[in-house]
Design a protein around this motif. Structure first.
Motif, PDB file in Angstrom:
ATOM      1  N   VAL A  49      46.827  33.857  43.728  1.00 37.09           N
ATOM      2  CA  VAL A  49      46.063  35.089  43.546  1.00 37.09           C
ATOM      3  C   VAL A  49      44.621  34.696  43.266  1.00 37.09           C
ATOM      4  O   VAL A  49      44.379  33.824  42.445  1.00 37.09           O
ATOM      5  CB  VAL A  49      46.600  35.891  42.334  1.00 37.09           C
ATOM      6  CG1 VAL A  49      45.721  37.100  42.063  1.00 37.09           C
ATOM      7  CG2 VAL A  49      48.044  36.313  42.550  1.00 37.09           C
ATOM      8  N   TYR A  50      43.689  35.312  43.959  1.00 35.73           N
ATOM      9  CA  TYR A  50      42.293  35.086  43.606  1.00 35.73           C
ATOM     10  C   TYR A  50      41.602  36.412  43.359  1.00 35.73           C
ATOM     11  O   TYR A  50      41.884  37.414  44.004  1.00 35.73           O
ATOM     12  CB  TYR A  50      41.540  34.243  44.640  1.00 35.73           C
ATOM     13  CG  TYR A  50      41.761  34.627  46.082  1.00 35.73           C
ATOM     14  CD1 TYR A  50      42.817  34.087  46.812  1.00 35.73           C
ATOM     15  CD2 TYR A  50      40.903  35.521  46.726  1.00 35.73           C
ATOM     16  CE1 TYR A  50      43.018  34.428  48.138  1.00 35.73           C
ATOM     17  CE2 TYR A  50      41.089  35.865  48.058  1.00 35.73           C
ATOM     18  CZ  TYR A  50      42.149  35.322  48.754  1.00 35.73           C
ATOM     19  OH  TYR A  50      42.363  35.674  50.069  1.00 35.73           O
ATOM     20  N   LEU A  51      40.709  36.382  42.378  1.00 35.25           N
ATOM     21  CA  LEU A  51      40.061  37.597  41.913  1.00 35.25           C
ATOM     22  C   LEU A  51      38.580  37.313  41.796  1.00 35.25           C
ATOM     23  O   LEU A  51      38.184  36.366  41.115  1.00 35.25           O
ATOM     24  CB  LEU A  51      40.588  37.954  40.524  1.00 35.25           C
ATOM     25  CG  LEU A  51      42.096  37.946  40.304  1.00 35.25           C
ATOM     26  CD1 LEU A  51      42.404  37.861  38.817  1.00 35.25           C
ATOM     27  CD2 LEU A  51      42.715  39.187  40.899  1.00 35.25           C
ATOM     28  N   ALA A  52      37.770  38.094  42.461  1.00 36.12           N
ATOM     29  CA  ALA A  52      36.340  37.852  42.338  1.00 36.12           C
ATOM     30  C   ALA A  52      35.615  39.165  42.140  1.00 36.12           C
ATOM     31  O   ALA A  52      35.942  40.171  42.766  1.00 36.12           O
ATOM     32  CB  ALA A  52      35.815  37.133  43.573  1.00 36.12           C
ATOM     33  N   ALA A  53      34.620  39.152  41.249  1.00 33.91           N
ATOM     34  CA  ALA A  53      33.837  40.357  40.969  1.00 33.91           C
ATOM     35  C   ALA A  53      32.360  39.986  40.971  1.00 33.91           C
ATOM     36  O   ALA A  53      32.003  38.829  41.158  1.00 33.91           O
ATOM     37  CB  ALA A  53      34.244  40.925  39.616  1.00 33.91           C
ATOM     38  N   ASP A  54      31.528  40.973  40.722  1.00 30.39           N
ATOM     39  CA  ASP A  54      30.068  40.761  40.662  1.00 30.39           C
ATOM     40  C   ASP A  54      29.594  39.955  41.872  1.00 30.39           C
ATOM     41  O   ASP A  54      29.897  40.301  42.981  1.00 30.39           O
ATOM     42  CB  ASP A  54      29.687  40.079  39.344  1.00 30.39           C
ATOM     43  CG  ASP A  54      30.184  40.878  38.140  1.00 30.39           C
ATOM     44  OD1 ASP A  54      30.188  42.123  38.245  1.00 30.39           O
ATOM     45  OD2 ASP A  54      30.590  40.267  37.139  1.00 30.39           O
ATOM     46  N   LYS A  55      28.859  38.864  41.589  1.00 33.49           N
ATOM     47  CA  LYS A  55      28.381  38.059  42.725  1.00 33.49           C
ATOM     48  C   LYS A  55      29.135  36.743  42.839  1.00 33.49           C
ATOM     49  O   LYS A  55      28.618  35.751  43.351  1.00 33.49           O
ATOM     50  CB  LYS A  55      26.881  37.810  42.559  1.00 33.49           C
ATOM     51  CG  LYS A  55      26.082  39.098  42.625  1.00 33.49           C
ATOM     52  CD  LYS A  55      24.611  38.865  42.802  1.00 33.49           C
ATOM     53  CE  LYS A  55      23.958  40.211  43.076  1.00 33.49           C
ATOM     54  NZ  LYS A  55      22.519  40.181  43.125  1.00 33.49           N
ATOM     55  N   GLN A  56      30.356  36.727  42.322  1.00 35.53           N
ATOM     56  CA  GLN A  56      31.106  35.477  42.285  1.00 35.53           C
ATOM     57  C   GLN A  56      31.578  35.029  43.673  1.00 35.53           C
ATOM     58  O   GLN A  56      31.685  35.826  44.591  1.00 35.53           O
ATOM     59  CB  GLN A  56      32.328  35.657  41.378  1.00 35.53           C
ATOM     60  CG  GLN A  56      31.967  36.014  39.952  1.00 35.53           C
ATOM     61  CD  GLN A  56      33.136  36.613  39.185  1.00 35.53           C
ATOM     62  OE1 GLN A  56      34.255  36.669  39.678  1.00 35.53           O
ATOM     63  NE2 GLN A  56      32.866  37.069  37.977  1.00 35.53           N
ATOM     64  N   GLN A  57      31.873  33.740  43.721  1.00 34.71           N
ATOM     65  CA  GLN A  57      32.507  33.178  44.921  1.00 34.71           C
ATOM     66  C   GLN A  57      33.823  32.527  44.522  1.00 34.71           C
ATOM     67  O   GLN A  57      33.914  31.897  43.473  1.00 34.71           O
ATOM     68  CB  GLN A  57      31.660  32.055  45.529  1.00 34.71           C
ATOM     69  CG  GLN A  57      30.317  32.438  46.084  1.00 34.71           C
ATOM     70  CD  GLN A  57      29.719  31.266  46.879  1.00 34.71           C
ATOM     71  OE1 GLN A  57      30.168  30.940  47.975  1.00 34.71           O
ATOM     72  NE2 GLN A  57      28.704  30.625  46.313  1.00 34.71           N
TER      73      GLN A  57
END
Ligand SMILES: Nc1ncnc2c1ncn2[C@@H]1O[C@H](COP(=O)(O)OP(=O)(O)OP(=O)(O)O)[C@@H](O)[C@H]1O
Ligand SMILES: [Mg+2]
Lengths: 434, 250
Positions: A283-291
């Motif tokens: 599972v990968y979760l990214a928010a804002d300006k994340q990579q």
């Protein structure tokens, strides 16, 4: 390029400096070889194979290629340490913290304490990595100064091994290098949890960490593996997990990563003898300006092996995720069964996912399936939930959870599930509310 | 309870409801019949507030309040309930979690205390039993892999648990075997009281033997074209909608 900084070359200098007083002098030839191979190399760009979708400009700003100077004052342990009944190796900014670690048995050896046989095992594992695909594996290899060798034997009832990597304020603007080598001898059974977090007291600034893990899973051995990347959003990580599967061995590997400035994790699963089985979930979760970026590579080199791989991604804000799922079936690998599914849920209009399947099949009698989807929040499901009185935000939260629940619920370790649930809630709350 | 005046509504710029009038008083049961594509489900969707179903003219008051001022979740909390013609599958969200979230939200909106876990579980189990679904359905994903009949019973289970004031049942009888039909009818009849109203959309007079309506309406081409008592349903079953085409529909 006119940048004055080149992270790769700076890391060579750092590697050279290591030789002055290294506790692992027996690795100096190995490090030297990496330095030679890295000569003249630069940070990958968008035209570099395997790095097309990564934005690595943060590496050219300088100031990262030094080891943390002073040891951390203190670090808060994640709650999983107490809820999980296991052996714990705590690494604070890469340094072994004996006071908070809890280890029993002689199967755990720090590199600097390795005997001659063990040194051979370590060198052998380190040099078998896939250096061609990812230059950062070589960068980390060149900077190897410590690490752990773990050996599991059959008929021993081991406690789960929990390796906690904590980054603190003392490691801001520095690099952390770690190596882990795990050997399951024939018929051994083990659980290994690799757990990466940032100390809650980090105020600002970024840290770069490299970690390579090598797993040799012997004949009929069984490894249950977890790798949780929960560092704060200003973290940079390059990780590598390589699994060598031998005859009739079993691997069950679960991955979870939240986004960072850059978070790139490569998984290589190599079926090198008949009858092995790998289950890989992530599972990968990214928010804002994340990579966040998972590059997975499954190699079926021998007949009668199976792979089930499922990755799900949730991407919000202006975040960017990459999933590259390669399955390579060699001419000899008849009767292979390999399935890979990657589903992505975009939580905002500016979120981005690049998912790329790569199937290379050179055997004819195989079953292989690959599916990737990208979707947005299902408006019909939203209407169904809200028509029952559930407020929109809560409904979105439920649907986000629903998207990954299948994978979370499949984790057969309650302590880990209980640890992850509230973290996921927190992530979804932040990402979904907009 | 519900007052619909001259309602016009469009889906994707296509006008579906073309001046619909209907008044429903507390305690009444209204059946709506009508040919495929007439706009029956559209009416349900407009009332429940589905995105994309746009009111272009007319008004709808639900307990004196303008429904178009309210989001779907507010309408539900005010007591409106739509049993879907095609209930939605939501893998990964358990039925139990869904029921709890929905009950909690509605109670909160109405300033009632949250039900404790034990009472909720007891209630959920009882309701599940009342609609003849195995307890395992509570643990499964919402409607995930349910058969057609199981989905419809799940809708009734939600209705029984939420105890809405206005229940709109959109073809809840379609695809049901005779036992399931009785389960649904019993669910409705048990809830019938002087303060609760029902709109039952159906194609089959059979259902109305079990749920006896006060009024039967025919919805055709976006309007109510004929209203009558329960005997109208028999007449429609005998003669079909063609009979109306010749007589009532201009
Ligand atoms: N989301 C939508 N997009 C496009 N057209 C729609 C949509 N929803 C409804 N319609 C159209 O509106 C008309 C009325 O549909 P509706 O579902 O309300 O009919 P109905 O009376 O419920 O029919 P049935 O008895 O078949 O259920 C139909 O022509 C249908 O195709
Ligand atoms: Mg309909």
């Amino acid at each position: 390029m006119s940048t004055t900084h080149n992270y790769i070359q700076e890391s060579i200098e750092l590697s050279e400096a290591l030789e002055n007083n290294s506790p692992t002098a027996w690795l100096s030839d190995f490090r030297k070889m990496q330095r030679i191979k890295l000569e003249g190399a630069t940070v990958p760009t968008r035209t570099t194979e395997h790095f097309k979708y990564n934005n690595l400009t943060a590496l050219n700003q300088g100031g990262l290629a030094k080891f943390p100077e002073s040891p951390a004052v203190s670090a808060e342990l994640p709650s999983l340490v107490s809820s999980l009944e296991g052996d714990t190796i705590v690494l604070i900014d890469g340094r072994f913290d004996s006071s908070s670690s809890k280890i029993s048995g002689s199967h755990l050896v720090a590199f600097h304490e390795a005997n001659e046989d063990q040194q051979k095992t370590i060198k052998d594992a380190l040099s078998r990595q896939n250096f061609a695909k990812n230059i950062f594996n070589r960068v980390n290899a060149g900077l190897t100064h410590s690490g752990w060798l773990v050996e599991f034997n059959k008929s021993v009832d081991y406690r789960p091994l929990h390796i906690v990597h904590i980054t603190t304020q003392a490691a801001v603007d520095s690099v952390i290098n770690e190596q882990l080598i795990v050997k399951l001898n024939s018929m051994a059974e083990a659980t290994v949890i690799e757990h990466f977090v940032s100390d809650n007291n980090i105020k600002s600034g970024k840290t770069i960490s490299h970690q390579s893990a090598h797993f040799d899973i012997g004949d009929a051995a069984n490894l249950q593996h977890y790798r949780l990347h929960l560092e704060h959003s200003a973290h940079i990580h390059f990780g590598q997990c390589t699994f060598w599967l031998n005859r009739d061995s079993q691997l069950n590997s679960f991955h979870l990563a939240t986004g960072g400035i850059i978070k790139r994790i490569d998984l290589d699963v190599i079926h090198q003898s008949n009858g092995s089985h790998a289950e890989i979930n992530g599972v990968y979760l990214a928010a804002d300006k994340q990579q966040v970026d998972y590059h997975t590579n499954v190699e079926h080199r021998t007949p009668h092996c199976t792979t089930q791989e499922v990755f799900r991604g949730l991407i919000g804000g202006e975040a960017k995720a990459v999933f590259n799922g390669r399955i390579h079936i060699y001419p000899d690998a008849q009767k292979t069964l390999a399935e890979l599914s990657n589903k992505n849920l975009l939580l905002s209009n500016k979120a981005e996912i690049d998912t790329k399947p790569e199937l290379e099949i050179y055997a004819d009698d195989v079953r292989c399936a690959h599916g990737a989807t990208i979707s947005q929040m299902d408006s019909t499901a939203m209407f169904y939930l809200t028509s029952r009185g559930i407020p929109k935000e809560k409904a979105k939260l439920m649907l986000s959870f629903g998207f990954v629940n299948e994978l979370i619920n499949n984790i057969n370790n309650d302590a880990i599930v209980d640890y992850l649930q509230p973290l996921l809630t927190q992530f979804f709350k932040q990402t979904v509310t907009e | 309870m519900l007052n619909i005046k001259n309602l016009h509504a469009a889906v994707e710029d296509k006008t579906i409801l073309k001046g619909l009038n209907l008044e429903i008083k507390p305690g009444e049961v209204h059946a709506i019949m009508g040919p495929n594509g007439a706009g029956k489900s559209t009416l349900g969707n407009v009332l429940a507030g589905r995105e994309g179903y746009e009111r272009t003219n007319g008004e709808v008051l639900f307990n004196e309040k303008d429904i178009f001022e309210m989001d779907p979740e507010e309408r539900a909390a005010e007591g409106m309930f739509l049993a879907f013609q095609y209930p939605v599958e939501i893998p990964g969200v358990s039925n139990l979690e869904f029921l709890k979230a929905s009950l909690d939200a509605i109670r909160k909106y109405n300033n009632q205390p949250e039900l404790d876990a034990v009472s909720f579980m007891k209630m959920a189990r009882e309701t599940c039993k009342a609609v003849n679904l195995d307890q395992s359905f509570l643990k499964r994903g919402v409607n995930e892999g349910f058969s057609g009949g199981e989905k419809k019973r799940n809708e009734i289970m939600q209705m029984m648990l939420l105890q809405p004031k206005l229940c709109i049942l959109d073809e809840t009888d379609s695809g049901l075997d005779i036992d399931a039909l009785q389960v649904v009818a019993k669910g409705v009849n048990d809830l019938r009281d002087s303060n609760r109203s029902f709109v039952v959309v159906t194609h089959y007079q059979r259902l109305l033997d079990y749920i006896v309506p006060d009024y039967v309406h025919v919805l055709a081409d976006g309007k109510i074209v004929k209203s009558g008592g329960k005997e109208l349903a028999h007449e429609l079953e005998d003669k079909g909608y063609g009979w109306l085409d010749n007589n009532e529909v201009a």
